[in-house]
Design an enzyme around this catalytic site. Structure first.
Site, mmCIF file in Angstrom:
data_model
loop_
_atom_site.group_PDB
_atom_site.id
_atom_site.type_symbol
_atom_site.label_atom_id
_atom_site.label_comp_id
_atom_site.label_asym_id
_atom_site.label_seq_id
_atom_site.Cartn_x
_atom_site.Cartn_y
_atom_site.Cartn_z
ATOM 1 C CD GLU A 1 -41.609 8.046 62.400
ATOM 2 O OE1 GLU A 1 -42.266 8.428 61.417
ATOM 3 O OE2 GLU A 1 -42.077 8.008 63.551
ATOM 4 C CD GLU B 1 -46.662 12.219 64.125
ATOM 5 O OE1 GLU B 1 -47.872 12.370 63.882
ATOM 6 O OE2 GLU B 1 -45.914 11.533 63.409
HETATM 7 O O1 G3I Z 1 -54.540 -2.339 58.515
HETATM 8 C C1 G3I Z 1 -55.481 -1.746 57.624
HETATM 9 C C2 G3I Z 1 -56.084 -2.751 56.750
HETATM 10 O O2 G3I Z 1 -56.827 -3.642 57.543
HETATM 11 C C3 G3I Z 1 -56.957 -2.070 55.705
HETATM 12 O O3 G3I Z 1 -57.433 -3.015 54.812
HETATM 13 C C4 G3I Z 1 -56.143 -1.024 54.919
HETATM 14 C C5 G3I Z 1 -56.997 -0.265 53.924
HETATM 15 O O4 G3I Z 1 -56.443 1.005 53.641
HETATM 16 O O5 G3I Z 1 -55.635 -0.121 55.841
HETATM 17 C C6 G3I Z 1 -54.767 -0.712 56.785
HETATM 18 O O6 G3I Z 1 -54.314 0.258 57.642
HETATM 19 C C7 G3I Z 1 -53.350 1.139 57.134
HETATM 20 C C8 G3I Z 1 -52.086 0.977 57.951
HETATM 21 O O7 G3I Z 1 -51.145 1.945 57.604
HETATM 22 C C9 G3I Z 1 -51.441 -0.405 57.788
HETATM 23 O O8 G3I Z 1 -51.068 -0.598 56.482
HETATM 24 C C10 G3I Z 1 -53.900 2.549 57.263
HETATM 25 O O9 G3I Z 1 -54.979 2.741 56.369
HETATM 26 C C11 G3I Z 1 -52.798 3.553 56.955
HETATM 27 O O10 G3I Z 1 -53.279 4.863 57.252
HETATM 28 C C12 G3I Z 1 -51.604 3.256 57.829
HETATM 29 O O11 G3I Z 1 -50.602 4.191 57.498
HETATM 30 C C13 G3I Z 1 -49.544 4.290 58.438
HETATM 31 C C14 G3I Z 1 -49.527 5.703 59.013
HETATM 32 O O12 G3I Z 1 -48.414 5.823 59.876
HETATM 33 C C15 G3I Z 1 -50.772 5.986 59.807
HETATM 34 O O13 G3I Z 1 -50.813 7.279 60.179
HETATM 35 C C16 G3I Z 1 -48.250 4.016 57.693
HETATM 36 O O14 G3I Z 1 -48.225 2.651 57.275
HETATM 37 C C17 G3I Z 1 -47.065 4.295 58.624
HETATM 38 O O15 G3I Z 1 -45.876 4.230 57.873
HETATM 39 C C18 G3I Z 1 -47.197 5.685 59.197
HETATM 40 O O16 G3I Z 1 -46.123 5.888 60.089
HETATM 41 C C19 G3I Z 1 -46.052 7.182 60.701
HETATM 42 C C20 G3I Z 1 -45.397 7.003 62.031
HETATM 43 O O17 G3I Z 1 -46.060 6.040 62.788
HETATM 44 C C21 G3I Z 1 -45.332 8.322 62.789
HETATM 45 N N1 G3I Z 1 -44.687 9.356 62.008
HETATM 46 C C22 G3I Z 1 -45.236 9.533 60.654
HETATM 47 C C23 G3I Z 1 -45.234 8.208 59.900
HETATM 48 C C24 G3I Z 1 -45.703 8.423 58.508
HETATM 49 O O18 G3I Z 1 -47.022 8.855 58.485
#
Ligand code: G3I
Length: 391
Positions: A296, A190
């Site tokens: 994805e 990205e």
């Molecule tokens: O791991 C922490 C945890 O310790 C904490 O308690 C919790 C509280 O909110 O957050 C956890 O982290 C989260 C993480 O996912 C794991 O679950 C983050 O807040 C959350 O923002 C994160 O979201 C991920 C996102 O990327 C981040 O930008 C999504 O799961 C994941 O599906 C998403 O994947 C991305 C691809 O990598 C790139 N393309 C877009 C796609 C969707 O956004």
């Protein structure tokens, strides 16, 4: 041979029986019995073989239906692999996995001198044990970066030289650990802007400039020359963004940078992309000699473009019910995109879903329940699934 001698054996037994109990047995009777027995056995043999072939050939999951086209993958969390129902579903349906978060810079490299391998290792080991492929995601991104990465101990931006050293050290450590186990990497994720600028503004561009992209590919290639290296992005069917991604990739190819493929994320919805938009993207990127993977895939049941990040704090906007209308629109979109994938499968080397079932999707984080995948909340194939495998 086998059939003949077996029937002879039976025939002789018959003769013996006849000789014991029916004294009138003759050669003509014996020939008739022999022929009849041979026919019967042959018919049984053909029926049993046909039944077996049928059982063996019946596809059990997406991976089988698409065996001749491309691997079908899924993004996973380490916990998914420990739940028997989920791991069984993964193995029945998919032959490739991607870590949803576990290999990103922040999770895997939380401190400069400390890597956290447990989650990523568990995903790679699951794949190795079960002989499925692993895509690595992702080595360099503006999101989910560790706090230490861009700053010195006083909290000021590090220099370009230091940041390049950190990028190199990170990429080479991670890629080397999984050399020969992870066959493809999303090296840069990205980097292109959604708005009018060419590249997204980030700490990478601020400190290093555009060069961070080519350096990331070079570092990854040095660490594992066999790995297939991808640039990965979303909204790749929107003409303005597609053109910029094309320009970036053409520039890299012209300079001889080791980029081998483009990952089109495919965070789509019931209203986009159109067949024409999708085909145009495939044709444009293939013309650069790049392999294409849809990395994805999901189809949101809410209209509009879905690419990009979760916007924290979004309000609950929809009731969270999967209506028959959503079901119908979604199955039509899935049907169309898989028709296009099959049509262009000579240029497509993988299709990966982003999450396993509607029980959990990253899209739920957008303030409303979504139902973007092919398996429902009870892990059952949805109607859309049957459209995808009907060909
Ligand atoms: O791991 C922490 C945890 O310790 C904490 O308690 C919790 C509280 O909110 O957050 C956890 O982290 C989260 C993480 O996912 C794991 O679950 C983050 O807040 C959350 O923002 C994160 O979201 C991920 C996102 O990327 C981040 O930008 C999504 O799961 C994941 O599906 C998403 O994947 C991305 C691809 O990598 C790139 N393309 C877009 C796609 C969707 O956004």
């Amino acid at each position: 041979m086998y059939l003949k001698s077996f029937s002879k054996h039976l025939c002789c037994k018959n003769i013996q029986i006849k000789q014991c109990y029916i004294p009138a047995a003759n050669n003509f009777d014996c020939m008739k019995i022999h022929t009849l027995t041979t026919c019967l056995i042959a018919v049984c043999f053909v029926l049993i073989t046909a039944a077996n072939v049928n059982i063996e050939k019946k596809p059990a999951g997406l991976r089988d239906y698409y065996q001749k086209h491309f691997p079908v993958g899924v993004a996973v969390r380490p916990g998914d692999l420990r739940k028997p129902e989920e791991s069984a579903l993964i193995l029945r349906e998919f032959n490739s996995i991607t870590a949803e978060n576990a290999m990103k810079m922040g999770p895997i490299h939380p401190q400069e001198n400390r890597y956290f391998w447990r989650d990523a290792d568990s995903i790679v080991n699951f794949a190795l044990r079960n002989k499925i492929k692993v895509r690595g995601h992702t080595l360099c991104w503006h999101t989910q970066t560790p706090n230490w990465l861009f700053v010195d101990s006083a909290g000021n931006n590090v220099s370009k030289v230091i940041l390049l050293q950190r990028l190199k050290s990170h990429i080479q450590t991670v890629v080397s650990r999984y050399k020969g186990k992870i066959y493809a990497w999303d090296v840069v994720n990205e980097a292109v802007a959604d708005g009018p600028e060419f590249l997204r503004k980030s700490k990478w561009t601020e400190i290093i400039g555009e060069e961070f992209i080519e350096k990331a590919f070079e570092y990854a290639h040095e660490a594992d020359p066999e790995a297939i290296l991808f640039y990965n992005d979303y909204n790749t069917e929107i003409a303005a963004k597609r053109d910029k991604i094309y320009r970036l990739l053409k520039g890299l190819k012209d300079k001889g940078i080791p980029v081998h493929g483009v990952g089109l994320q495919a965070h789509w919805s019931v209203s986009s992309p159109t067949r024409e938009e999708l085909e145009k993207s495939i044709e444009m990127f293939s013309s650069l000699g790049l392999q294409i993977q849809f990395t994805e895939l999901d189809v949101s049941v809410y209209a509009g473009r879905q690419g990009g990040q979760i916007i924290q704090g979004q309000q609950q906007q929809q009731s969270g019910v999967f209506t028959p209308e959503m079901e119908q629109q979604q199955l039509e979109k899935y049907k169309m995109v898989f028709e296009v994938f099959r049509k262009h499968s000579k240029n497509i080397t993988g299709v990966t879903f982003w999450n396993l079932s509607d029980r959990y999707s990253w899209l739920d984080g957008r303030g409303r329940k979504n139902f973007p995948l092919l398996f429902d909340q009870a892990y059952k194939p949805k109607k859309a699934y049957w459209e995808v495998v009907k060909f």
